[in-house]
Scaffold this motif. Structure first.
Motif, PDB file in Angstrom:
ATOM      1  N   PRO A   1      23.040  -6.662   2.470  1.00  0.00           N
ATOM      2  CA  PRO A   1      22.813  -6.565   3.916  1.00  0.00           C
ATOM      3  C   PRO A   1      21.593  -5.688   4.195  1.00  0.00           C
ATOM      4  CG  PRO A   1      24.658  -5.185   3.270  1.00  0.00           C
ATOM      5  CD  PRO A   1      24.250  -5.965   2.046  1.00  0.00           C
ATOM      6  N   ALA A   2      21.051  -5.825   5.378  1.00  0.00           N
ATOM      7  CA  ALA A   2      19.890  -5.010   5.758  1.00  0.00           C
ATOM      8  C   ALA A   2      20.297  -3.540   5.774  1.00  0.00           C
ATOM      9  CB  ALA A   2      19.373  -5.440   7.120  1.00  0.00           C
ATOM     10  N   PRO A   3      19.573  -2.686   5.054  1.00  0.00           N
ATOM     11  CA  PRO A   3      19.935  -1.266   5.007  1.00  0.00           C
ATOM     12  C   PRO A   3      19.503  -0.541   6.280  1.00  0.00           C
ATOM     13  CG  PRO A   3      17.975  -1.620   3.716  1.00  0.00           C
ATOM     14  CD  PRO A   3      18.429  -2.977   4.193  1.00  0.00           C
ATOM     15  N   ALA A   4      20.188   0.561   6.554  1.00  0.00           N
ATOM     16  CA  ALA A   4      19.823   1.384   7.710  1.00  0.00           C
ATOM     17  C   ALA A   4      18.505   2.113   7.449  1.00  0.00           C
ATOM     18  CB  ALA A   4      20.935   2.385   8.003  1.00  0.00           C
TER      19      ALA A   4
ATOM     20  N   THR B   1      15.311   2.690   4.273  1.00  0.00           N
ATOM     21  CA  THR B   1      14.734   2.202   3.021  1.00  0.00           C
ATOM     22  C   THR B   1      14.914   3.254   1.935  1.00  0.00           C
ATOM     23  OG1 THR B   1      13.104   0.954   4.265  1.00  0.00           O
ATOM     24  CG2 THR B   1      12.625   1.346   1.957  1.00  0.00           C
ATOM     25  N   ARG B   2      15.408   2.829   0.782  1.00  0.00           N
ATOM     26  CA  ARG B   2      15.591   3.756  -0.337  1.00  0.00           C
ATOM     27  C   ARG B   2      14.250   4.055  -0.996  1.00  0.00           C
ATOM     28  NH1 ARG B   2      19.289   1.795  -4.682  1.00  0.00           N
ATOM     29  NH2 ARG B   2      18.082  -0.094  -4.432  1.00  0.00           N
TER      30      ARG B   2
ATOM     31  N   ASP C   1       0.796  -1.227   0.000  1.00  0.00           N
ATOM     32  CA  ASP C   1       0.000   0.000   0.000  1.00  0.00           C
ATOM     33  C   ASP C   1       0.829   1.278   0.000  1.00  0.00           C
ATOM     34  OD1 ASP C   1      -2.414  -1.339  -0.086  1.00  0.00           O
ATOM     35  OD2 ASP C   1      -2.502  -1.541   2.097  1.00  0.00           O
ATOM     36  N   SER C   2       2.006   1.246   0.609  1.00  0.00           N
ATOM     37  CA  SER C   2       2.820   2.461   0.657  1.00  0.00           C
ATOM     38  C   SER C   2       4.221   2.170   0.149  1.00  0.00           C
ATOM     39  CB  SER C   2       2.894   3.008   2.088  1.00  0.00           C
ATOM     40  OG  SER C   2       3.699   2.178   2.896  1.00  0.00           O
ATOM     41  N   GLU C   3       4.902   3.230  -0.222  1.00  0.00           N
ATOM     42  CA  GLU C   3       6.261   3.112  -0.732  1.00  0.00           C
ATOM     43  C   GLU C   3       7.203   2.563   0.341  1.00  0.00           C
ATOM     44  OE1 GLU C   3       9.656   6.001  -2.740  1.00  0.00           O
ATOM     45  OE2 GLU C   3       7.574   6.656  -2.682  1.00  0.00           O
ATOM     46  N   ALA C   4       7.001   2.983   1.574  1.00  0.00           N
ATOM     47  CA  ALA C   4       7.854   2.515   2.673  1.00  0.00           C
ATOM     48  C   ALA C   4       7.660   1.016   2.920  1.00  0.00           C
ATOM     49  CB  ALA C   4       7.552   3.300   3.940  1.00  0.00           C
TER      50      ALA C   4
ATOM     51  N   ASP D   1      13.646  -4.941   0.548  1.00  0.00           N
ATOM     52  CA  ASP D   1      14.870  -5.056   1.346  1.00  0.00           C
ATOM     53  C   ASP D   1      14.892  -6.354   2.144  1.00  0.00           C
ATOM     54  OD1 ASP D   1      15.814  -2.653   0.385  1.00  0.00           O
ATOM     55  OD2 ASP D   1      15.060  -1.487   2.097  1.00  0.00           O
ATOM     56  N   ASP D   2      13.739  -6.764   2.662  1.00  0.00           N
ATOM     57  CA  ASP D   2      13.645  -8.011   3.420  1.00  0.00           C
ATOM     58  C   ASP D   2      13.951  -9.217   2.529  1.00  0.00           C
ATOM     59  OD1 ASP D   2      12.980  -9.603   5.785  1.00  0.00           O
ATOM     60  OD2 ASP D   2      11.179 -10.168   4.651  1.00  0.00           O
TER      61      ASP D   2
END
Length: 144
Positions: free
Chosen positions: A105-108, A110-111, A85-88, A95-96
């Motif tokens: 690796p897990a990013p600090a 979200t791009r 539903d959302s960009e985040a 990323d997951d």
């Protein structure tokens, strides 16, 4: 997609990537089927330059195919992103997946969608350069 602008952009970009992944595959397959590569490269009329041109054409084809597979994978990631539903949320899901597959690796943080699209556009440019190398080397080899 539903009615969200983010979902529409991500879905449309994914659909475009599917086309960009497919057309080089079809053209390379058509060229390979239309050309008796072994006969031309190893026949009595073969010159070292024509053999080298066929080798460069083969490397360009393999590189193009590899980039096409990466673009196809990116298209699937953009579809996954568009399904949220959302960009985040979509970015976090991508990323997951990449973290679980141990590709990144897990990013600090979200791009955003625009940064992800820019990275994929760079990949598209590399694919087109590899395809141009294949096409140029194939033409050189065919006329030597």
């Amino acid at each position: 997609m539903s009615g969200n602008a983010f979902q529409d952009r991500a879905g449309a970009f994914a659909a475009g990537l599917m086309v960009q992944a497919a057309w080089p595959l079809l053209l390379i397959a058509a060229c390979v089927l239309a050309t008796p590569v072994i006969g031309l490269a190893t026949g009595p009329q073969a010159t070292p330059l024509s053999v080298a041109a066929w080798f460069v054409a083969a490397m360009g084809a393999l590189t193009t195919l590899a980039f096409s597979m990466l673009i196809l994978f990116d298209a699937l990631l953009f579809r996954l992103m568009a399904s949220h539903d959302s960009e985040a949320e979509g970015g976090a899901a991508v990323d997951d997946v990449l973290t679980r597959m141990r590709l990144k690796p897990a990013p600090a943080a979200t791009r955003p969608l625009d940064q992800r699209m820019a990275g994929t556009r760079r990949l598209l440019m590399k694919q087109r350069i590899a395809f141009a190398l294949f096409a140029a080397a194939s033409l050189v080899a065919a006329f030597l």
